[in-house]
Design a protein around this motif. Sequence first.
Motif, PDB file in Angstrom:
ATOM      1  N   PRO A 136       0.810  -1.224   0.000  1.00 18.69           N
ATOM      2  CA  PRO A 136       0.000   0.000   0.000  1.00 18.69           C
ATOM      3  C   PRO A 136       0.845   1.278   0.000  1.00 18.69           C
ATOM      4  O   PRO A 136       0.542   2.222  -0.744  1.00 18.69           O
ATOM      5  CB  PRO A 136      -0.817  -0.098   1.287  1.00 18.69           C
ATOM      6  N   THR A 171       9.220  -0.943   2.921  1.00 17.80           N
ATOM      7  CA  THR A 171       8.915  -0.734   1.520  1.00 17.80           C
ATOM      8  C   THR A 171       7.905   0.403   1.396  1.00 17.80           C
ATOM      9  O   THR A 171       6.942   0.420   2.176  1.00 17.80           O
ATOM     10  CB  THR A 171       8.285  -2.021   0.940  1.00 17.80           C
ATOM     11  N   TYR A 196      17.650  -0.726   6.923  1.00 13.39           N
ATOM     12  CA  TYR A 196      16.231  -0.401   6.736  1.00 13.39           C
ATOM     13  C   TYR A 196      15.623  -1.409   5.760  1.00 13.39           C
ATOM     14  O   TYR A 196      16.184  -1.633   4.676  1.00 13.39           O
ATOM     15  CB  TYR A 196      16.144   1.016   6.179  1.00 13.39           C
ATOM     16  N   ASP A 198      11.257   5.937   3.773  1.00 12.25           N
ATOM     17  CA  ASP A 198       9.963   6.356   4.309  1.00 12.25           C
ATOM     18  C   ASP A 198       9.225   7.268   3.315  1.00 12.25           C
ATOM     19  O   ASP A 198       9.801   8.241   2.802  1.00 12.25           O
ATOM     20  CB  ASP A 198      10.116   7.076   5.662  1.00 12.25           C
TER      21      ASP A 198
END
Length: 317
Positions: free
Chosen positions: A13, A53, A50, A65
């Motif tokens: 999303p 996604t 990190y 981010d």
Amino acid sequence: MADIILHHYPSSPFSEKIRLILGWKQLAWKSVVVPATLPKPDVVALTGGYRKTPFLQIGSHIYCDTALICDVLEHLQPEPALYPAAHKGLARVLAQWADERLFWTAMSHNFHPKGAAQVFGGGAPEQWGPIAKAFSEDRARMRTAIPRTPVPDATAAYRSYLRRLSDMLAHQPYLLGDAPCLADFAAYHPLWFTRTQASVMADILEATPAVSAWMDRLAAIGHGRMQKCTAAEAIALCATSPDAGAVLAGEPFQDEHGIPLGCRVSVASDSFGPEPTVGALVAATRLHYTIRRVDERAGVVHVHFPRIGYVLKKEET
Ligand SMILES: N[C@@H](CCC(=O)N[C@@H](CS)C(=O)NCC(=O)O)C(=O)O
């Protein structure tokens, strides 16, 4: 300018949020598809730890981010604006609510056993069960500070949130006026997951036709001009572009921690995906941190994080 590369996967999303913004800003981009669960060696070669996604690569700069990615895209292509002058603060505050509260509420509703069966491929529980188990174990390790809402409570809250969005759309086509802004893209992506990936759970959208019509308008924007690229190509490009991709450079140093530039530090999420990225602190501005690290395959990489939602710590050398 060096190419914009989005590292993402189709069902993500938060990636859909950025794919639509790239389409809306009519930016050409390259697509690298990453795995949805660990291990992610090619991701970590670029990010240094990190694993969330999506993330954005420009040359040897990695932007982590979607909050920061939005700032970068706005900088590269100011029009149409994600942060309209009249609603700058409101757009960001609404987006933060949507990316956190609305997202997790929608996901708890979506992952009702019926929705989970669809997301993980359908068929008999013996077929999708093991995939679902591996996925939920991966996500459980990431959830360091995310509340767990039982499905019936999440469904009730989701219904209320959809009604609130519908109220905002009663007299205007987008949440804050006549054109989409950051708030729309952030509120859209959790609902997009319900509609497209867990569609057996999508009857919840039927009570708010204004929301469905708004989703249709946003979906019609599309993803713009995309070209496929492999992870190996992206890593090689990073290694051979040491000077390309510094979009947010030049902002003044703002110290809140007593950590001077040049120190070895870690940056990690404060709530979801605790894997830290470690390296030398080369920028700490009002809105973001930059860490410089050296990777065997990717060479010198600058990894950028937003300040909000991330914790900076000094590392012992
Ligand atoms: N605050 C982050 C949240 C990103 C996020 O949670 N993405 C999900 C996928 S939509 C994720 O990282 N899941 C774990 C993974 O893909 O490894 C952002 O805005 O980028």
